[in-house]
Design an enzyme around this catalytic site. Sequence first.
Site, PDB file in Angstrom:
ATOM      1  N   LYS A  31     -67.301  26.042 135.906  1.00 57.25           N
ATOM      2  CA  LYS A  31     -66.264  25.625 134.970  1.00 57.25           C
ATOM      3  C   LYS A  31     -66.490  25.174 133.411  1.00 57.25           C
ATOM      4  O   LYS A  31     -65.434  25.273 132.746  1.00 57.25           O
ATOM      5  CB  LYS A  31     -65.779  24.333 135.787  1.00 57.25           C
ATOM      6  CG  LYS A  31     -65.525  24.327 137.429  1.00 57.25           C
ATOM      7  CD  LYS A  31     -65.141  23.065 137.877  1.00 57.25           C
ATOM      8  CE  LYS A  31     -66.062  21.974 138.008  1.00 57.25           C
ATOM      9  NZ  LYS A  31     -67.179  22.316 138.794  1.00 57.25           N
ATOM     10  N   ARG A  48     -60.706  15.837 141.959  1.00 56.99           N
ATOM     11  CA  ARG A  48     -62.044  16.210 142.912  1.00 56.99           C
ATOM     12  C   ARG A  48     -61.508  15.621 144.213  1.00 56.99           C
ATOM     13  O   ARG A  48     -62.414  15.668 145.176  1.00 56.99           O
ATOM     14  CB  ARG A  48     -63.158  15.606 142.517  1.00 56.99           C
ATOM     15  CG  ARG A  48     -64.206  16.551 141.760  1.00 56.99           C
ATOM     16  CD  ARG A  48     -65.368  15.789 141.244  1.00 56.99           C
ATOM     17  NE  ARG A  48     -66.545  16.568 141.062  1.00 56.99           N
ATOM     18  CZ  ARG A  48     -67.158  16.998 139.785  1.00 56.99           C
ATOM     19  NH1 ARG A  48     -66.097  16.878 138.841  1.00 56.99           N
ATOM     20  NH2 ARG A  48     -67.988  17.259 140.011  1.00 56.99           N
ATOM     21  N   ARG A  81     -79.863  25.790 135.315  1.00 53.94           N
ATOM     22  CA  ARG A  81     -79.313  24.765 134.356  1.00 53.94           C
ATOM     23  C   ARG A  81     -80.103  23.886 134.211  1.00 53.94           C
ATOM     24  O   ARG A  81     -80.259  23.172 132.934  1.00 53.94           O
ATOM     25  CB  ARG A  81     -77.791  24.625 134.786  1.00 53.94           C
ATOM     26  CG  ARG A  81     -77.005  23.925 133.748  1.00 53.94           C
ATOM     27  CD  ARG A  81     -75.466  23.873 134.193  1.00 53.94           C
ATOM     28  NE  ARG A  81     -75.280  22.545 135.332  1.00 53.94           N
ATOM     29  CZ  ARG A  81     -74.037  22.410 135.640  1.00 53.94           C
ATOM     30  NH1 ARG A  81     -73.037  23.160 135.439  1.00 53.94           N
ATOM     31  NH2 ARG A  81     -74.049  21.378 136.189  1.00 53.94           N
ATOM     32  N   ARG A 118     -80.116  17.617 133.054  1.00 58.06           N
ATOM     33  CA  ARG A 118     -79.312  16.635 133.918  1.00 58.06           C
ATOM     34  C   ARG A 118     -80.134  16.512 135.273  1.00 58.06           C
ATOM     35  O   ARG A 118     -80.557  17.392 135.898  1.00 58.06           O
ATOM     36  CB  ARG A 118     -78.007  17.445 134.285  1.00 58.06           C
ATOM     37  CG  ARG A 118     -76.948  16.963 133.206  1.00 58.06           C
ATOM     38  CD  ARG A 118     -75.707  17.803 133.586  1.00 58.06           C
ATOM     39  NE  ARG A 118     -75.194  17.358 134.792  1.00 58.06           N
ATOM     40  CZ  ARG A 118     -74.083  17.897 135.209  1.00 58.06           C
ATOM     41  NH1 ARG A 118     -73.137  18.595 134.541  1.00 58.06           N
ATOM     42  NH2 ARG A 118     -73.424  17.543 136.673  1.00 58.06           N
ATOM     43  N   ARG A 163     -74.136  17.207 146.392  1.00 58.44           N
ATOM     44  CA  ARG A 163     -73.042  17.493 145.594  1.00 58.44           C
ATOM     45  C   ARG A 163     -72.033  18.681 146.307  1.00 58.44           C
ATOM     46  O   ARG A 163     -70.899  18.648 146.288  1.00 58.44           O
ATOM     47  CB  ARG A 163     -73.395  17.945 144.243  1.00 58.44           C
ATOM     48  CG  ARG A 163     -74.078  16.844 143.257  1.00 58.44           C
ATOM     49  CD  ARG A 163     -74.775  17.261 142.189  1.00 58.44           C
ATOM     50  NE  ARG A 163     -74.056  17.769 141.074  1.00 58.44           N
ATOM     51  CZ  ARG A 163     -74.507  18.441 140.114  1.00 58.44           C
ATOM     52  NH1 ARG A 163     -75.751  18.672 140.067  1.00 58.44           N
ATOM     53  NH2 ARG A 163     -73.933  19.157 139.291  1.00 58.44           N
TER      54      ARG A 163
END
Length: 190
Positions: free
Chosen positions: A14, A88, A127, A133, A145
Amino acid sequence: MLNIVLFGPPGAGKGTQSERLKEKYDLAHISTGDVFRGLDPTSELAKLASSYSAKGNLVPDAITIQILEGEVSKHPNALGVIYDGFPRTTAQAEALDKFLASKGTEVTRMISLVVPEDELKTRLIARAEVSGRADDADPAIIQNRINTYQQSTAPVADFYKEQGKLIEIDGVGSIDEITARIFGAIDSIK
Ligand code: AMP
């Protein structure tokens, strides 16, 4: 206005695709995840938000909706907005509809990036190396998640489907291929 909800599980692409959409259609880009990460870490709001996000849980609707509305108000002259990572929950989607209606506009389409779970996990771990992160680096948090997405967020696609606004895009392939699919979908709206 072109108001695009860019939807999909964590790791679907996204953020990457939002950057391209923003350039091509001259839109504002609002990522609630980026907003939460950008808060002054010493503020009470940041501490509250990270008490949820650090575990891979959703920040409560009331806080998130307020943050979102504040961000939209920062772009009064935008040609449109890409909503990245919001809504969400169905409650957030209802709030967004109400908020946009109060401004005389609406969600144009939801573009949902469809990516299998194994691929998401591989992408998030990769990532983590560059994003730094913590919620990308820990397999247990990634799983939470993804589970949270399936339980609380996936129903939001049905919400827009019922409005005839859902477009599903195959989110597997090169970044350029996926961008081309999204541009094709948006260009065929009008
Ligand atoms: P993201 O950058 O979109 O992956 O979001 C990172 C984290 O921020 C999420 O795991 C949630 O804890 C929080 N977050 C971002 N957007 C929302 C939202 N719309 N509702 C609730 N929590 C959110």
